[in-house]
Motif scaffolding. Sequence first.
Motif, PDB file in Angstrom:
ATOM      1  N   PHE A 157      -9.437   2.752  -3.186  1.00 33.25           N
ATOM      2  CA  PHE A 157      -8.829   3.774  -2.334  1.00 33.25           C
ATOM      3  C   PHE A 157      -9.451   3.685  -0.934  1.00 33.25           C
ATOM      4  CE2 PHE A 157      -7.688   7.765  -0.520  1.00 33.25           C
ATOM      5  CZ  PHE A 157      -6.530   8.153  -1.166  1.00 33.25           C
ATOM      6  N   ARG A 174       0.823  -1.203   0.000  1.00 29.44           N
ATOM      7  CA  ARG A 174       0.000   0.000   0.000  1.00 29.44           C
ATOM      8  C   ARG A 174       0.859   1.255   0.000  1.00 29.44           C
ATOM      9  NH1 ARG A 174      -5.525   0.492  -1.067  1.00 29.44           N
ATOM     10  NH2 ARG A 174      -6.535  -1.499  -0.618  1.00 29.44           N
ATOM     11  N   ASP A 212      -2.786   5.229  -2.447  1.00 29.97           N
ATOM     12  CA  ASP A 212      -4.064   4.519  -2.459  1.00 29.97           C
ATOM     13  C   ASP A 212      -4.673   4.423  -1.057  1.00 29.97           C
ATOM     14  OD1 ASP A 212      -2.606   2.272  -1.320  1.00 29.97           O
ATOM     15  OD2 ASP A 212      -2.000   1.757  -3.363  1.00 29.97           O
ATOM     16  N   GLN A 238     -10.284   4.012  -7.650  1.00 35.53           N
ATOM     17  CA  GLN A 238      -9.325   2.906  -7.630  1.00 35.53           C
ATOM     18  C   GLN A 238      -7.967   3.458  -8.048  1.00 35.53           C
ATOM     19  OE1 GLN A 238     -10.190  -0.733  -9.695  1.00 35.53           O
ATOM     20  NE2 GLN A 238     -11.158  -1.536  -7.849  1.00 35.53           N
ATOM     21  N   VAL A 239      -6.954   3.121  -7.262  1.00 35.90           N
ATOM     22  CA  VAL A 239      -5.581   3.560  -7.548  1.00 35.90           C
ATOM     23  C   VAL A 239      -4.676   2.343  -7.385  1.00 35.90           C
ATOM     24  CG1 VAL A 239      -3.704   5.113  -6.900  1.00 35.90           C
ATOM     25  CG2 VAL A 239      -6.081   5.884  -6.710  1.00 35.90           C
TER      26      VAL A 239
END
Length: 448
Positions: A289, A200, A256, A283-284
């Motif tokens: 997210f 992450r 994110d 969304q990343v």
Amino acid sequence: MSKTTLTRRGVLKTGAVAGAGVALPTIFTASSAAAYTNEPTGSTVTLGFNVPQTGPYADEGADELRAYELAVEHLNGGGDGGMMNTFSSKALKGNGIMGKKVDFVTGDTQTKSDAARASAKSMIEKDGAVMITGGSSSGVAIAVQGLCQEAGVIFMAGLTHSNDTTGKDKKANGFRHFFNGYMSGAALAPVLQKMYGSDRVAYHLTADYTWGWTQEESIAAATEALGWQTVNKVRTPLAATDFSSYIAPVLNSGADVLVLNHYGGNMVNSLTNAVQFGLREKQVNGKNFEIVVPLYSRLMARGAGENVKGIFGSTNWHWSLTDEGSQAFVKSFGTKYGFPPSQAAHTVYCQTLLYADAAERAGTFNPCGIVEALEGFEFDGLGNGKTLYRAEDHQCFKDVLVVKGKDNPTSEFDLLEVVEVTPVGQVTYAPDHPMFAGGSLGSCNPGA
């Protein structure tokens, strides 16, 4: 088996070798019984409740005042006694403190250190307060703790989560029941890893004062140790109300996860802005997210409404706990005010009882006697399980709760659910841990 020892402050202590909550009677020598600041001479003793009645943490302050008034009622023999009935120490009898009726005065910290020091100073010098307690900001707590050390009165901290309060800025006359940033990181990071994985990228927005700095450091260190990256750390003013300009850059950062190191009204506003920017739908890096609020409270959750659903954080205590002490407090508070107490209310209620109990066990209001009675004191029955007031830094060690916003709340108070009760061993650290380095506890100051 009994023991008699001369403590490091020259107070002769005699009593049984004890486990959790067993009071150790303390006998004071002539020198230790010398005059001290605001020694009560009449039939009453005055406590000073210094809370944010205005400013971004005013909701916490209002609940603190409710709990303080309830604690005074119980100490003076009113109501149902609350957690006095479940507290493992049985020194309190409902006849005040050492037979003196408890009175109190209040002040408004305004969530500003200078204002907090001024109101505390007035309560000590004009009102004769023998103990100061309260606050919902670590900047305030550290400032008032320093003042109380200089004035020769005890400071029983309210909400203060900065590592520095019992780290580099610790004082012998100050005690903290609340947990800290390190503990939040130690409890929260494993849950975040389990829920969101180890790969992450985090972006921190951080309240620009001692609490925000040490929470940011603690959460970043704990998550990075489990594989997370930290892409940016941005400081925000405590007085900020609109965080839009701070949220916008997050969108192009590659992060994110957004970590909001904000509390009270700051968190309500920054989380609202983040949701308005659509972060929770994005969304990343091929991942949904996520937003994390490391230090949570029910009052903040109520202010943020729908936006808290599914968001993880940590808290010192929650009214849904089923232990005998927690439920006794919830019943007393709910009967008096019509709704459940917050962690702010729980913390300051405990601090008031712990001070009163220490005075009873010590047989004096002398700050040095209070210090001796609280250092190394183990107790139970006040929620969070068995608790230790560690002698080396005056930090309480107890279980820590990881919570998340409920997806289907049943009322405006049922907004958080406890997802993990982190055992005290997982959040305990050595007194010389680098995050708590610097400063010296020093010696108690009895003042006059």
